[in-house]
Scaffold this motif. Structure first.
Motif, PDB file in Angstrom:
ATOM      1  N   ASN A 349       3.405  -0.817   0.236  1.00 60.46           N
ATOM      2  CA  ASN A 349       3.376   0.628   0.454  1.00 60.46           C
ATOM      3  C   ASN A 349       2.126   1.267  -0.128  1.00 60.46           C
ATOM      4  OD1 ASN A 349       5.834   0.455   1.678  1.00 60.46           O
ATOM      5  ND2 ASN A 349       6.998   1.139  -0.101  1.00 60.46           N
ATOM      6  N   ALA A 350       1.851   0.929  -1.388  1.00 62.43           N
ATOM      7  CA  ALA A 350       0.774   1.628  -2.102  1.00 62.43           C
ATOM      8  C   ALA A 350      -0.580   1.345  -1.477  1.00 62.43           C
ATOM      9  CB  ALA A 350       0.778   1.238  -3.574  1.00 62.43           C
ATOM     10  N   ARG A 352      -1.395   1.115   1.508  1.00 62.16           N
ATOM     11  CA  ARG A 352      -1.657   1.913   2.710  1.00 62.16           C
ATOM     12  C   ARG A 352      -2.494   3.138   2.386  1.00 62.16           C
ATOM     13  NH1 ARG A 352       3.996   2.565   4.195  1.00 62.16           N
ATOM     14  NH2 ARG A 352       4.705   0.477   4.667  1.00 62.16           N
ATOM     15  N   ALA A 353      -2.373   3.620   1.144  1.00 63.59           N
ATOM     16  CA  ALA A 353      -3.117   4.814   0.767  1.00 63.59           C
ATOM     17  C   ALA A 353      -4.485   4.470   0.196  1.00 63.59           C
ATOM     18  CB  ALA A 353      -2.303   5.631  -0.232  1.00 63.59           C
ATOM     19  N   GLY A 354      -4.901   3.216   0.277  1.00 64.86           N
ATOM     20  CA  GLY A 354      -6.219   2.844  -0.222  1.00 64.86           C
ATOM     21  C   GLY A 354      -6.174   1.538  -0.995  1.00 64.86           C
ATOM     22  N   ALA A 355      -7.368   0.914  -1.168  1.00 67.58           N
ATOM     23  CA  ALA A 355      -7.411  -0.388  -1.831  1.00 67.58           C
ATOM     24  C   ALA A 355      -6.893  -0.294  -3.262  1.00 67.58           C
ATOM     25  CB  ALA A 355      -8.837  -0.925  -1.817  1.00 67.58           C
ATOM     26  N   LEU A 356      -6.224  -1.357  -3.682  1.00 73.67           N
ATOM     27  CA  LEU A 356      -5.629  -1.360  -5.021  1.00 73.67           C
ATOM     28  C   LEU A 356      -6.480  -2.165  -5.994  1.00 73.67           C
ATOM     29  CD1 LEU A 356      -1.928  -2.152  -4.027  1.00 73.67           C
ATOM     30  CD2 LEU A 356      -2.900   0.068  -4.618  1.00 73.67           C
TER      31      LEU A 356
END
Ligand code: SF4
Lengths: 422, 263
Positions: A349-350, A352-356
């Motif tokens: 999920n996380a 999807r909002a940008g690279a981790l």
């Protein structure tokens, strides 16, 4: 004998039965009846040993005509005996339920007179509950091998879950220790339940409102450590039960010595850690897409007690790693030691909002203790995660306290929390 | 310094009222700096703006949250609203409601991805509070204990950290459909009363000690309490006694209301 005394005898006799989860079926309340069922399971209390109390777990009776050597209630054993009447069980269940003490009933039984007579008592109890009291809460009952299939089917129409105990992991062990039972007599009712469940599921799909049959599915239980079977044969057996019989759960219960100086039975309990590792392996089978031969390949007869089975698999399969957190799909993430379902889902999920990066991972609650040796984030390895391969087994070995039972329980008795920390 | 005065939304403290604050933040184009529940409060740092509760507006917001953001966001909104967050010195809510408003506003911008924005502190704190309230509700669904009074009513008292009474009432309306019951939140002085068809939440003045009043049991009640305690003691495996684990799953604060832990 008054009901209090019966309750004391017949709940103590049932307490080692591990299948306490009440999950698996969602059912709303109905006008004119009492109760509902929640698929996630509700714990109503926690006993002094830290286990969840959710069902009124009792034996119908502990008066038994069989003589299974590993069992406290075998006919040759000298213990106080008692038997509930169907009316007593129904009254207890209703009154406990109305006060919100319990989520429902878990009814098991020794074999009184003969299997069919025993099953008939169960059927009477369930009829009282469902038809007289219009009880709509959760009911789990044991099917007794050897009982008239017709009776088992009728019980199945009223119960949420049924189980037939496998008892021991091989035919040979059964012959030695439970001479009244055979692989055949156990697998027959299991097959009957499987077929009826599949059929009912199809019927309700075609004709909504068709009668249910054991909607929460079938489970079983086997005793570990009473006989000499390896973990491999147990894990294989479970894999077969999940695949061929579509079982919902296999429960493992560490053998508790009930008899001293028996020529065939061990004098002490197997390490609880073994039970724990088996539950972890079971979890890998059911949810993480592992096969029995991946968990225990040729040459590995038993699970490594010093580390969880996923770590052990990872060490045997270095070619699989490192896994890139920003790209790997869900099931690949699940294969990383220390990343469970919740963490894998959060990562998917996380990102999807940008690279981790590693910091994000920590913030969303991914524990890196074990995972750090197996992952990269945007191509980078964590400083502390760079360890020469030869050192890895040492890093992943659970230290001293993991061997102690107390700490094991703090870690979470897996059978009871329905959650495996792998 | 000619800084524009900030605005504080004031609403009636109900869930519907809060949804109208969300509505107002769009339609009145007000960037609220504070959200206050209940009575008028004199603030030096902000201008109050009164938001009236309106069923139609509230429902529109709720539908929009579900459809334009996600069912998960709707659930977070409800649970975080019921949660008990950090408080200011005067006992009023500090940051919970304003964070919740920002969470929803972000949601309307980014849709279902809102729950992926875990690097935003207000998203994290909203999720955390929602989780805590949902967990407590889940626990109390199991832990709350009813006793049968001589009027034939099953009565339970609770004192939850979060305001989970509405969730419990929904659960038991379904589960205990054909018996009369009352769930009494003694901490907040509120009780949900079920009459066989539906429940309503009533205020119970703090001095009214309903608990001891309705504790006039029928004899049958004592018998089943006794049987339950006997069962509870019999199921523990002595060799595995573990008070620490028991406390972790069942914190002491719940036990004061639970039959099996009472003398
Ligand atoms: S049939 Fe069941 S209760 Fe009877 S001795 Fe065997 S295991 Fe024990």
């Amino acid at each position: 004998m008054d009901i209090l005394e019966k309750l004391q005898i017949l709940s103590a006799a049932a307490k080692y039965d591990v299948a306490c989860t009440s999950s698996g079926v969602n059912r709303q309340g109905r006008r004119g009846s009492l109760g509902s069922a929640a698929a996630c399971g509700i714990c109503h209390s926690f006993a002094a040993d830290g286990r969840c109390v959710s069902l009124l777990k009792i034996l119908q009776t502990n008066i038994c005509v069989y003589d299974c050597q590993y069992c406290v209630n075998r006919s040759s054993s000298d213990v106080p005996r008692a038997a509930f009447t169907p009316a007593e069980i129904a009254e207890l269940t209703m009154n406990f339920y109305r006060r919100n003490y319990i989520e429902g009933l878990f009814l098991s039984s020794a074999v009184m007179r003969d299997p069919s007579f025993t099953m008939e008592q169960t059927l009477k109890t369930l009829r009282l509950l469902r038809q007289e009291y219009r009880f709509n809460g959760y009911i789990h009952v044991k099917a007794i091998p050897g009982a008239d299939p017709n009776l088992i089917t009728q019980v199945g129409r009223l119960a949420d879950r049924m189980s037939v105990n496998i008892e021991l992991p091989s035919e040979k062990s059964l012959r030695l220790l439970a001479p009244d039972k055979t692989k055949h007599s156990i697998l027959t009712p299991m097959k009957l339940l499987t077929d009826a469940i599949v059929q009912a599921r199809e019927e309700t799909r075609l004709f909504p409102g068709a009668p249910d049959f054991v909607p929460a599915g079938q489970s079983t239980q086997l005793i570990v450590g009473a006989t000499e079977e390896s973990d491999k044969s147990i894990v294989r057996l479970s894999e077969g039960l999940y695949k061929r019989f579509g079982l919902k759960r296999v429960f493992y219960s560490a053998y508790t010595p009930v008899i001293s100086g028996h020529p065939l039975l061990p004098a002490s309990k197997p390490p609880l850690l073994r039970e724990h590792r088996l539950y972890q392996a079971d979890w890998l089978l059911r949810f993480y897409g592992f096969s029995a031969s991946e968990i225990l390949p040729d040459g590995n007869e038993n699970l490594n007690l010093a580390m969880d089975p996923k770590c052990a698999w990872a060490l045997r399969n270095p070619q699989f790693f490192p896994v890139e957190i920003n790209r790997a799909d869900y099931f690949i993430l699940l294969r990383v030691p220390g990343i469970g379902e919740r963490s894998a889902q959060r990562i998917v999920n996380a990102r999807r909002a940008g690279a981790l990066c590693f910091d994000h991972l920590r913030k969303i609650g991914v524990v890196l203790k074990r995972a750090q040796y197996f992952i990269t984030c945007a191509g980078k390895t964590l400083e502390t995660g760079r360890v020469p391969p030869a050192l890895l087994p040492v890093k992943l070995t659970e230290t001293g306290e993991a061997y102690q039972q107390m700490n094991l329980w703090e870690d979470g008795p897996l059978a009871l929390r329905d959650e495996a920390n792998v | 310094m000619s800084e524009r005065k900030r605005v504080a939304a004031v609403f009636d403290g109900t869930y519907g009222g809060f949804l109208c604050v969300v509505y107002s933040s769009y339609y009145d184009k007000l960037d609220y700096a504070f959200i206050d529940e209940g009575e008028v409060e004199i603030r030096l740092d902000a201008e109050p703006f009164y938001v009236a509760a309106d069923r139609g507006k509230a429902l529109r917001v709720l539908t929009a949250v579900r459809q334009k953001i996600s069912p998960q966001a709707e659930s977070n909104l409800y649970h975080a609203f019921l949660a008990d967050g950090p408080r200011r010195e005067d006992g009023r809510d500090d940051s919970r409601l304003i964070n919740l408003l920002r969470y929803i506003r972000l949601g309307f911008r980014v849709g279902r991805a809102v729950d992926d924005y875990t690097r935003e502190p207000y998203v994290r704190s909203t999720q955390k509070l929602a989780f805590a309230a949902a967990r407590e509700a889940q626990r109390l669904m199991g832990f709350c204990r009813f006793t049968l009074t001589d009027q034939g009513v099953y009565y339970a008292s609770v004192s939850p950290v979060h305001n989970v009474l509405p969730i419990l009432a929904e659960h038991f309306r379904d589960r205990f459909m054909n018996q009369l019951w009352i769930i009494h939140d003694v901490k907040r002085g509120k009780a949900a009363v079920y009459d066989g068809r539906d429940y309503r939440v009533e205020c119970v003045p703090p001095q009214a000690n309903v608990r001891t009043n309705v504790r006039t049991f029928v004899r049958e009640e004592e018998r089943f309490q006794h049987l339950w305690k006997a069962f509870f003691e019999a199921v523990a495996v002595e060799e595995r006694e573990n008070a620490k684990l028991q406390r972790q799953f069942l914190p002491a604060r719940y036990r004061t209301h639970m039959t099996e832990f009472l003398p």
